[in-house]
Design an enzyme around this catalytic site. Structure first.
Site, PDB file in Angstrom:
ATOM      1  N   HIS A  58     -67.767  37.494  83.893  1.00 42.94           N
ATOM      2  CA  HIS A  58     -68.816  37.326  84.908  1.00 42.94           C
ATOM      3  C   HIS A  58     -69.818  36.230  84.542  1.00 42.94           C
ATOM      4  O   HIS A  58     -70.994  36.314  84.885  1.00 42.94           O
ATOM      5  CB  HIS A  58     -69.537  38.656  85.157  1.00 42.94           C
ATOM      6  CG  HIS A  58     -68.691  39.637  85.906  1.00 42.94           C
ATOM      7  ND1 HIS A  58     -69.012  40.962  86.034  1.00 42.94           N
ATOM      8  CD2 HIS A  58     -67.509  39.466  86.560  1.00 42.94           C
ATOM      9  CE1 HIS A  58     -68.058  41.563  86.735  1.00 42.94           C
ATOM     10  NE2 HIS A  58     -67.139  40.682  87.066  1.00 42.94           N
ATOM     11  N   HIS A  86     -58.389  42.601  83.632  1.00 41.22           N
ATOM     12  CA  HIS A  86     -58.801  42.962  84.995  1.00 41.22           C
ATOM     13  C   HIS A  86     -57.575  43.107  85.893  1.00 41.22           C
ATOM     14  O   HIS A  86     -56.453  42.809  85.491  1.00 41.22           O
ATOM     15  CB  HIS A  86     -59.802  41.948  85.566  1.00 41.22           C
ATOM     16  CG  HIS A  86     -59.303  40.528  85.635  1.00 41.22           C
ATOM     17  ND1 HIS A  86     -58.420  40.089  86.603  1.00 41.22           N
ATOM     18  CD2 HIS A  86     -59.569  39.436  84.863  1.00 41.22           C
ATOM     19  CE1 HIS A  86     -58.190  38.806  86.432  1.00 41.22           C
ATOM     20  NE2 HIS A  86     -58.857  38.379  85.375  1.00 41.22           N
ATOM     21  N   HIS A 141     -65.442  41.330  97.776  1.00 40.18           N
ATOM     22  CA  HIS A 141     -64.703  42.538  97.396  1.00 40.18           C
ATOM     23  C   HIS A 141     -64.794  43.428  98.620  1.00 40.18           C
ATOM     24  O   HIS A 141     -65.756  44.175  98.789  1.00 40.18           O
ATOM     25  CB  HIS A 141     -65.314  43.213  96.166  1.00 40.18           C
ATOM     26  CG  HIS A 141     -65.048  42.447  94.902  1.00 40.18           C
ATOM     27  ND1 HIS A 141     -65.247  42.961  93.649  1.00 40.18           N
ATOM     28  CD2 HIS A 141     -64.576  41.193  94.687  1.00 40.18           C
ATOM     29  CE1 HIS A 141     -64.919  42.060  92.735  1.00 40.18           C
ATOM     30  NE2 HIS A 141     -64.518  40.975  93.338  1.00 40.18           N
ATOM     31  N   ASP A 193     -64.653  29.611  89.511  1.00 40.62           N
ATOM     32  CA  ASP A 193     -64.361  30.698  90.456  1.00 40.62           C
ATOM     33  C   ASP A 193     -65.468  30.628  91.496  1.00 40.62           C
ATOM     34  O   ASP A 193     -66.610  31.009  91.223  1.00 40.62           O
ATOM     35  CB  ASP A 193     -64.353  32.040  89.718  1.00 40.62           C
ATOM     36  CG  ASP A 193     -64.003  33.219  90.629  1.00 40.62           C
ATOM     37  OD1 ASP A 193     -64.012  33.052  91.862  1.00 40.62           O
ATOM     38  OD2 ASP A 193     -63.732  34.311  90.094  1.00 40.62           O
ATOM     39  N   ARG A 246     -57.804  31.438  84.635  1.00 39.75           N
ATOM     40  CA  ARG A 246     -57.512  32.313  85.781  1.00 39.75           C
ATOM     41  C   ARG A 246     -57.121  31.405  86.942  1.00 39.75           C
ATOM     42  O   ARG A 246     -57.641  30.288  87.078  1.00 39.75           O
ATOM     43  CB  ARG A 246     -58.733  33.160  86.166  1.00 39.75           C
ATOM     44  CG  ARG A 246     -58.500  34.041  87.380  1.00 39.75           C
ATOM     45  CD  ARG A 246     -59.539  35.155  87.555  1.00 39.75           C
ATOM     46  NE  ARG A 246     -60.883  34.692  87.803  1.00 39.75           N
ATOM     47  CZ  ARG A 246     -61.863  34.656  86.909  1.00 39.75           C
ATOM     48  NH1 ARG A 246     -61.634  35.075  85.678  1.00 39.75           N
ATOM     49  NH2 ARG A 246     -63.066  34.228  87.223  1.00 39.75           N
ATOM     50  N   GLU A 297     -56.605  31.844  91.100  1.00 36.39           N
ATOM     51  CA  GLU A 297     -56.851  32.824  92.166  1.00 36.39           C
ATOM     52  C   GLU A 297     -56.699  32.192  93.544  1.00 36.39           C
ATOM     53  O   GLU A 297     -57.290  31.149  93.827  1.00 36.39           O
ATOM     54  CB  GLU A 297     -58.278  33.381  92.032  1.00 36.39           C
ATOM     55  CG  GLU A 297     -58.688  34.286  93.178  1.00 36.39           C
ATOM     56  CD  GLU A 297     -60.044  34.957  92.957  1.00 36.39           C
ATOM     57  OE1 GLU A 297     -60.915  34.366  92.290  1.00 36.39           O
ATOM     58  OE2 GLU A 297     -60.217  36.078  93.468  1.00 36.39           O
ATOM     59  N   ASP A 308     -94.520  36.319  99.041  1.00 36.89           N
ATOM     60  CA  ASP A 308     -94.380  35.571 100.297  1.00 36.89           C
ATOM     61  C   ASP A 308     -93.031  34.875 100.479  1.00 36.89           C
ATOM     62  O   ASP A 308     -92.884  34.016 101.336  1.00 36.89           O
ATOM     63  CB  ASP A 308     -95.469  34.474 100.417  1.00 36.89           C
ATOM     64  CG  ASP A 308     -96.817  35.083 100.743  1.00 36.89           C
ATOM     65  OD1 ASP A 308     -96.848  36.263 101.121  1.00 36.89           O
ATOM     66  OD2 ASP A 308     -97.822  34.373 100.603  1.00 36.89           O
ATOM     67  N   TYR A 310     -57.303  35.410  78.735  1.00 33.99           N
ATOM     68  CA  TYR A 310     -58.579  35.063  78.096  1.00 33.99           C
ATOM     69  C   TYR A 310     -58.428  35.343  76.600  1.00 33.99           C
ATOM     70  O   TYR A 310     -58.205  36.486  76.209  1.00 33.99           O
ATOM     71  CB  TYR A 310     -59.713  35.913  78.688  1.00 33.99           C
ATOM     72  CG  TYR A 310     -59.660  35.944  80.205  1.00 33.99           C
ATOM     73  CD1 TYR A 310     -60.284  34.948  80.949  1.00 33.99           C
ATOM     74  CD2 TYR A 310     -58.935  36.935  80.878  1.00 33.99           C
ATOM     75  CE1 TYR A 310     -60.197  34.948  82.342  1.00 33.99           C
ATOM     76  CE2 TYR A 310     -58.841  36.934  82.265  1.00 33.99           C
ATOM     77  CZ  TYR A 310     -59.470  35.950  82.995  1.00 33.99           C
ATOM     78  OH  TYR A 310     -59.372  35.950  84.363  1.00 33.99           O
ATOM     79  N   GLU A 325     -55.001  37.022  91.482  1.00 36.05           N
ATOM     80  CA  GLU A 325     -55.794  36.307  90.483  1.00 36.05           C
ATOM     81  C   GLU A 325     -55.519  36.724  89.033  1.00 36.05           C
ATOM     82  O   GLU A 325     -56.385  37.255  88.344  1.00 36.05           O
ATOM     83  CB  GLU A 325     -57.283  36.469  90.779  1.00 36.05           C
ATOM     84  CG  GLU A 325     -57.755  37.888  91.043  1.00 36.05           C
ATOM     85  CD  GLU A 325     -59.267  37.947  91.280  1.00 36.05           C
ATOM     86  OE1 GLU A 325     -60.010  37.443  90.427  1.00 36.05           O
ATOM     87  OE2 GLU A 325     -59.698  38.483  92.305  1.00 36.05           O
ATOM     88  N   HIS A 327     -57.992  42.152  94.858  1.00 33.22           N
ATOM     89  CA  HIS A 327     -58.913  43.045  95.570  1.00 33.22           C
ATOM     90  C   HIS A 327     -58.874  42.632  97.032  1.00 33.22           C
ATOM     91  O   HIS A 327     -58.545  41.486  97.353  1.00 33.22           O
ATOM     92  CB  HIS A 327     -60.338  42.934  94.998  1.00 33.22           C
ATOM     93  CG  HIS A 327     -60.879  41.540  94.916  1.00 33.22           C
ATOM     94  ND1 HIS A 327     -61.399  40.868  96.000  1.00 33.22           N
ATOM     95  CD2 HIS A 327     -60.944  40.655  93.880  1.00 33.22           C
ATOM     96  CE1 HIS A 327     -61.775  39.655  95.622  1.00 33.22           C
ATOM     97  NE2 HIS A 327     -61.496  39.481  94.351  1.00 33.22           N
ATOM     98  N   ASP A 378     -62.366  33.129  98.170  1.00 27.15           N
ATOM     99  CA  ASP A 378     -62.480  33.443  96.742  1.00 27.15           C
ATOM    100  C   ASP A 378     -61.372  32.697  95.999  1.00 27.15           C
ATOM    101  O   ASP A 378     -60.214  33.103  96.051  1.00 27.15           O
ATOM    102  CB  ASP A 378     -62.351  34.970  96.589  1.00 27.15           C
ATOM    103  CG  ASP A 378     -62.600  35.443  95.171  1.00 27.15           C
ATOM    104  OD1 ASP A 378     -62.961  34.626  94.316  1.00 27.15           O
ATOM    105  OD2 ASP A 378     -62.425  36.659  94.925  1.00 27.15           O
TER     106      ASP A 378
HETATM  107  N1  GLY Z   1     -65.118  35.992  92.527  1.00 30.00           N
HETATM  108  C1  GLY Z   1     -65.036  37.377  92.347  1.00 30.00           C
HETATM  109  C2  GLY Z   1     -63.692  37.811  92.043  1.00 30.00           C
HETATM  110  O1  GLY Z   1     -62.827  36.994  91.806  1.00 30.00           O
HETATM  111  O2  GLY Z   1     -63.399  38.966  92.064  1.00 30.00           O
HETATM  112 MN    MN Z   2     -61.483  37.632  93.361  1.00 37.51          MN
HETATM  113 MN    MN Z   3     -62.971  34.929  92.295  1.00 33.65          MN
END
Ligand code: GLY
Ligand code: MN
Ligand code: MN
Length: 460
Positions: free
Chosen positions: A245, A356, A367, A262, A428, A430, A36, A411, A407, A360, A273
């Site tokens: 993540h 990474h 994304h 983040d 990081r 960003e 529900d 690490y 970004e 993006h 972001d």
């Molecule tokens: N918050 C997702 C990224 O930075 O890609």
């Molecule tokens: Mn991002």
């Molecule tokens: Mn991010």
């Protein structure tokens, strides 16, 4: 003409240019969470882009002659008492500027009639469960009418491909919302930084926890009109920042720890972001500051090459060079083993600490959609993320109106040969960059990024 009508007209023109056809687009389904209780409803981004309509259960049909038809939930007093007002097909043309609107209950009856005598059908391929089967069913009904003179579309195309190109370059309406979203999110990061320092100055029972700072973010998003976060917020204490993540949990933030946040809000269908990494108590240690300044210099280098005519990967390459040099300078990478910066870039040894990409696309989706390679260009030899040689088209040429994140990060997981002072530091930084005529505009700089400015903010 509203922006949605203009966008639908652009789709119709594209269909016409492709020789005619019909586009069919459902919005997102409702999703049950448990008994529900549904997940908060979020429209499909493509559908919203063309309609501005955020009710579930709706479909949009556009034909090359410029007509648009909406199917939506019928008015239903009983359901509206429980779930809220429905626009209904009668009011839809006036409210949304579509040429015709029908109850979604009539979709299976009306779609074969709309599809017949169309040259091609365009719909999102492999994105909506069961849609292909549904289209097959409608086409089967058209085919059954061939002996009565109906013609069946002869080809099927991915509608997303067409819409992706439109969505990649943001119009003035979108830029205005993205700016506001960026501002709200920046304010939320400021609030989280200040709360962190304040809660360590005046300790609370149980200590400062990641969820305390997440709560500050959510509070600031919502009180400024954001509907929800654009993605699950990361609030990572100390070593948790090395888990890319990670989500906000209940780990304690202690004096001397770094905190990586983040998080970004979604506002009126558009994302933001932002990542900031700051000392929980407001004062960087020398080791933290050393790595922080390298990441910031990497981001600066990337920002400088985010401008029209540069390629999507240029900011990544610029940032990676600065990071790799910093890794050699700090001893994260041993010069004796890894050589000079060009050797590190060639071997990919930097990936131990930076795994990474630097950006993006961002827009309705955090994304966002859009090809990362330049359409129409020829594939050439390139190294992939694992250092393997692959054939790939050169990356996308940046144009005004595109929005990308920038970004970079470092690490450091504990490992043999890695200086101990840097163990478990994850950083990081960003920001969201709108490509402008001459360079780029950072939409998210309402929160400081310079280490001295962060310390000043957190001190008072
Ligand atoms: N918050 C997702 C990224 O930075 O890609
Ligand atoms: Mn991002
Ligand atoms: Mn991010």
């Amino acid at each position: 003409m509203t922006i949605y009508e203009k966008r639908r007209a652009a789709v119709a023109r594209a269909l016409k240019a492709a020789g005619g056809g019909i586009a069919v687009l459902p919005t997102a389904p409702e999703l049950a969470r448990n008994r529900d209780s549904d997940f908060a409803y979020r429209h499909d981004s493509y559908f919203y882009y063309l309609t501005g309509f955020s009710e579930p259960g709706a479909w949009l049909v556009i034909t090359a002659d410029g007509r648009s038809t909406l199917f939506c939930r019928p008015k239903d007093l009983e359901r509206e008492i429980w779930d809220g007002i429905r626009l209904g097909p009668k009011a839809a043309p006036g409210a949304l500027g579509v040429d015709a609107a029908f109850s979604a209950d009539t979709l299976d009856e009306k779609m074969p009639l709309l599809l017949q005598n169309q040259k091609a059908v365009w719909y999102p391929i492999a994105t909506h469960a069961g849609l292909e089967t549904q289209v097959d069913g409608w086409l089967g009904k058209v085919r059954a009418r061939i002996r009565f003179g109906a013609e069946c579309p002869q080809s099927q195309h991915d509608l997303c491909k067409l819409l992706d190109e439109m969505r990649l370059v943001k119009d003035a309406h979108e830029v205005a919302i993205l700016r506001r979203a960026g501002k709200i999110s920046a304010g939320a990061h400021v609030r989280a930084m200040q709360t962190s320092a304040a809660m360590l100055r005046q300790p609370v029972p149980g200590g400062l926890r990641e969820y305390h700072l997440e709560a500050e973010l959510l509070h600031e998003f919502r009180r400024n009109g954001s509907q929800w976060p654009a993605y699950t917020s990361i609030v990572a204490a100390g070593a948790n920042a090395c888990v890319l993540h990670y989500r906000a949990g209940d780990a304690e933030l202690k004096s001397g720890d770094l905190c990586l946040i983040d998080a970004g809000c979604e506002l009126d269908g558009y994302a933001s972001d932002i990542t900031r990494t700051f000392p929980a108590n407001g004062k960087f240690t020398p080791a933290q500051r050393r790595l922080y300044d390298i990441v910031l210099a990497a981001q600066d280098a990337a920002v400088k090459v985010t401008r029209p005519g540069k390629r999507f990967m240029d900011p990544h390459d610029a940032a990676t060079r600065v990071l790799a040099q910093g890794m050699l300078d700090t001893g994260l990478l041993d010069r004796k083993k890894h050589g000079k910066v060009d050797d590190v870039l060639e071997s990919g040894a930097y990936r131990q600490f930076y795994m990474h990409r630097t950006g993006h696309w961002m827009g309705m989706d955090v994304h966002d959609c859009g090809d990362y390679t330049e359409p129409g260009s020829k594939p050439r030899e390139e190294k992939d993320a694992l250092g393997q040689t692959v054939m790939r088209k050169p990356s996308r040429i940046l144009r005004p109106g595109m929005v990308t994140t920038i970004e970079p990060g470092i690490y450091v997981r504990p490992a043999k040969g890695v200086p101990r002072e840097f163990w478990n530091i994850g950083i990081r930084i960003e920001d969201d960059a709108l490509v402008t005529a001459k360079g780029c505009e950072l939409l998210t700089r309402g929160v400081p990024v310079d280490a001295d400015e962060i310390e000043a903010l957190m001190a008072g």
